[in-house]
Design an enzyme around this catalytic site. Structure first.
Site, PDB file in Angstrom:
ATOM      1  N   ASP A 170     101.421  46.044 132.106  1.00  0.00           N
ATOM      2  CA  ASP A 170     102.894  46.075 132.130  1.00  0.00           C
ATOM      3  C   ASP A 170     103.396  46.865 133.333  1.00  0.00           C
ATOM      4  O   ASP A 170     102.861  47.942 133.639  1.00  0.00           O
ATOM      5  CB  ASP A 170     103.428  46.768 130.869  1.00  0.00           C
ATOM      6  CG  ASP A 170     103.654  45.801 129.727  1.00  0.00           C
ATOM      7  OD1 ASP A 170     102.864  44.846 129.598  1.00  0.00           O
ATOM      8  OD2 ASP A 170     104.615  46.012 128.961  1.00  0.00           O
ATOM      9  N   ASP A 200     110.615  35.663 131.294  1.00  0.00           N
ATOM     10  CA  ASP A 200     109.512  35.802 130.349  1.00  0.00           C
ATOM     11  C   ASP A 200     109.541  37.170 129.657  1.00  0.00           C
ATOM     12  O   ASP A 200     109.872  38.183 130.277  1.00  0.00           O
ATOM     13  CB  ASP A 200     108.201  35.665 131.150  1.00  0.00           C
ATOM     14  CG  ASP A 200     106.972  35.655 130.287  1.00  0.00           C
ATOM     15  OD1 ASP A 200     106.814  34.704 129.513  1.00  0.00           O
ATOM     16  OD2 ASP A 200     106.165  36.602 130.390  1.00  0.00           O
ATOM     17  N   GLU A 242     113.625  34.464 127.231  1.00  0.00           N
ATOM     18  CA  GLU A 242     112.580  34.291 126.233  1.00  0.00           C
ATOM     19  C   GLU A 242     112.510  35.592 125.442  1.00  0.00           C
ATOM     20  O   GLU A 242     111.864  36.551 125.863  1.00  0.00           O
ATOM     21  CB  GLU A 242     111.212  34.009 126.869  1.00  0.00           C
ATOM     22  CG  GLU A 242     110.209  33.571 125.820  1.00  0.00           C
ATOM     23  CD  GLU A 242     108.844  34.222 125.869  1.00  0.00           C
ATOM     24  OE1 GLU A 242     107.973  33.815 125.089  1.00  0.00           O
ATOM     25  OE2 GLU A 242     108.633  35.159 126.666  1.00  0.00           O
TER      26      GLU A 242
END
Ligand code: NOJ
Length: 546
Positions: A170, A200, A242
């Site tokens: 991340d 995303d 998303e």
């Protein structure tokens, strides 16, 4: 007005890799897609959502990016990309790409450098810790493969944080440099003419102890900053979220009309399948009633299937068990918290169920998203790993490799579907284009007819009380138009009495065929009969019936 184009769009999701190979290397590419734009234009879609095209080790089908500023050479060049945008725009088709903000590949040069330790200028681009006992309330998303959201890095002597595969560290959004860098990426592609991004993994950008590390206020703040850039510099581009979340958290991604333009309706999607399985309209009605109205410049993206598993994260335990029991008895059909199957196999390859599902997709509030291949009823391959079974090559015709590629079959990035029920010899575009009774022709007609009525993109929804729970009935309405939509979710013929007193005197005109039905009478219910898994969509018109 044009800046609201997404409210009346029809989106087609495709993966360059899987669509059409022009170079005979067994992988689809941008020139291949360009050669098929006329097909998409013929079908009537007006927006392509293209899965990641960036260089990537491919451990998460391109969602593990190793360079945000270029294109995987197997897919083409920057010039090919510009040509794609130009050719699509010429045909009135917009293209949205992928913005993967949350993580990079572990082979991205930033991470390779960051691993060297705190002295690296990129170290703080990622989230490091001496212990894995941090952020323990965060769930594990890829629960079939990952044991923890922390992975030990020998070189650095620390753990790094990742919400997906351990090969996808991340990014650290606390670091202003990261926030700025991703804005650069965003502008870079807009300058090249991209019409928007599907963003995303939105909920996971920031982490905070004592929370589940999802939907934090800092994430919303960052999205507002991205949106401001769009509003000020690129007003006709869009951001599509998303965010696989329950309605109360999902809805916040629209902000006050100052965050996302669009968001996938994740809570609705599995409930469409539940309604089928239970032959009951309630799952759909209940969830839509639970979702508050959204700002007028925002829009839902409605979908049935996509390149991932049919996610059951937004379901109760009981609902999930029901879904597995009915749609994924074979364990191979299950992955993480979902079902890795395409639409037709899920719906027993039953043409009536599939058409019914599409009729819902095109009339429920939002912009419909079609997954490539589903318009011809492609099958899947549950023996391929990960979610690859729903990512097999597009079936164009009955030639070698389904017309997808001239390469040797063994060079294909994935085998084509050859099981009898879905064999590309029978299930392909060429065979269906010329047949007026094919699924493809049905979908083309549905797109065409629904696109000529703005009410499906813009209107409100009112459910109609019925005396039969197996029938779902609603009115879509705006200031100009009214549409009556009636669906029989049952495997038997059904009759329903509809209370349409508000619409007395109007004539229901069937959308696909244009036939006028009896005028809605005063003080009487309107009776409709529907054969099993069938539907009727009517425009309610004021006609002179004298
Ligand atoms: C969501 C994407 O749709 C999925 O394919 C991917 O694996 C994860 N995000 C991680 O990027």
């Amino acid at each position: 007005m044009d800046n609201l184009w997404y409210k009346n769009a029809v989106i087609y999701e495709l993966s360059i890799k899987a669509f059409k190979d022009s170079s005979s290397d067994g992988k689809g590419d941008i020139p291949g897609l360009i050669s098929k734009l006329d097909y998409l234009c013929w079908l009537g879609i007006n927006c392509i959502w293209m899965l990641p095209i960036y260089p990537s080790p491919g451990l998460d089908d391109g969602y593990d990016i190793s360079d945000y500023y270029s294109i995987d050479p197997a897919y083409g060049t920057m010039d090919d990309f510009k040509e794609l945008i130009a050719q699509a725009h010429l045909r009135g088709i917009r293209i949205i790409g992928e913005l993967v903000l949350n993580h990079t590949s572990d082979r991205h040069p930033w991470f390779l450098d960051a691993k060297k330790g705190p002295e690296s200028e990129y170290h703080n681009y990622y989230v490091w810790s001496d212990t894995y006992k941090k952020y323990e309330d965060a769930r594990i998303i890829f629960s079939d493969t990952e044991r923890s959201n922390w992975t030990w890095c020998d070189e650095c002597g620390k753990y790094y944080w990742h919400r997906f595969f351990s090969s996808q560290p991340d990014l650290n959004f606390e670091n202003e440099k990261v926030r700025e860098e991703m804005k650069r990426v965003f502008r870079f592609w807009f300058e090249l003419g991209l019409d928007g991004f599907r963003v995303d993994a939105v909920p996971y950008l920031f982490e905070r102890e004592g929370t589940d590390c999802e939907n934090l206020p800092e994430t919303h703040q960052y999205i507002r900053e991205l949106r401001k850039i769009i509003d000020e510099e690129y007003p006709d581009r869009i951001l599509l979220a998303e965010a696989n979340q329950w309605p109360e958290d999902l809805i916040k991604y629209f902000g006050d009309g100052d965050e996302f333009h669009m968001a996938f309706n994740f809570p609705l999607m599995p409930r469409i399948f539940m309604a089928f399985q239970k032959e009951n309209s309630e799952p759909i009605i209940n969830i839509i009633k639970q979702i508050p109205d959204i700002p007028s410049n925002c829009q839902w993206a409605v979908f049935l299937r996509n390149h991932d598993e049919l996610t059951l994260e937004m379901c109760t335990d009981e609902e999930r068990d029901d879904m597995y029991n009915l749609y994924a008895k074979d364990k191979r059909m299950q992955i993480n918290m979902g079902i890795r199957r395409r639409l037709n196999p899920l719906l027993d390859n039953d043409r009536r169920k599939v058409e019914l599902a599409y009729a819902l997709l095109f009339t429920l509030p939002g912009t419909p998203v079609i997954y490539y291949g589903d318009e011809i009823g492609m099958g899947d391959n549950i023996y391929l790993g990960d979610r690859n079974g729903v990512r097999t090559p597009m079936q164009w015709n009955e030639d070698r490799n389904a017309g997808f590629s001239d390469s040797k079959p063994s060079m294909l990035y994935s085998p084509v579907i050859i099981d009898p029920e879905y064999n590309y010899n029978a299930v392909n575009v060429e065979a269906q284009v010329s047949s007026p009774s094919s699924l493809l022709s049905f979908i083309k007609r549905l797109i065409n007819k629904s696109k000529s009525h703005m009410v499906f993109g813009n209107g409100y929804i009112d459910f109609i009380e019925t005396n039969n729970k197996k029938i779902l009935a609603y009115i879509r309405f705006d200031n100009e138009e009214k549409a009556l939509c009636v669906f029989n979710l049952s495997s038997k013929a059904e009759a329903v009495k509809l209370d349409l007193q508000e619409y007395t005197g109007l004539t229901p005109v069937e959308l696909l065929g244009g036939s006028a039905f009896p005028v809605i009478p005063e003080n009487e219910n309107y009776i409709i009969t529907l054969s099993h898994h069938s539907f009727l969509i009517f425009m309610l018109e004021q006609r002179d019936n004298s």
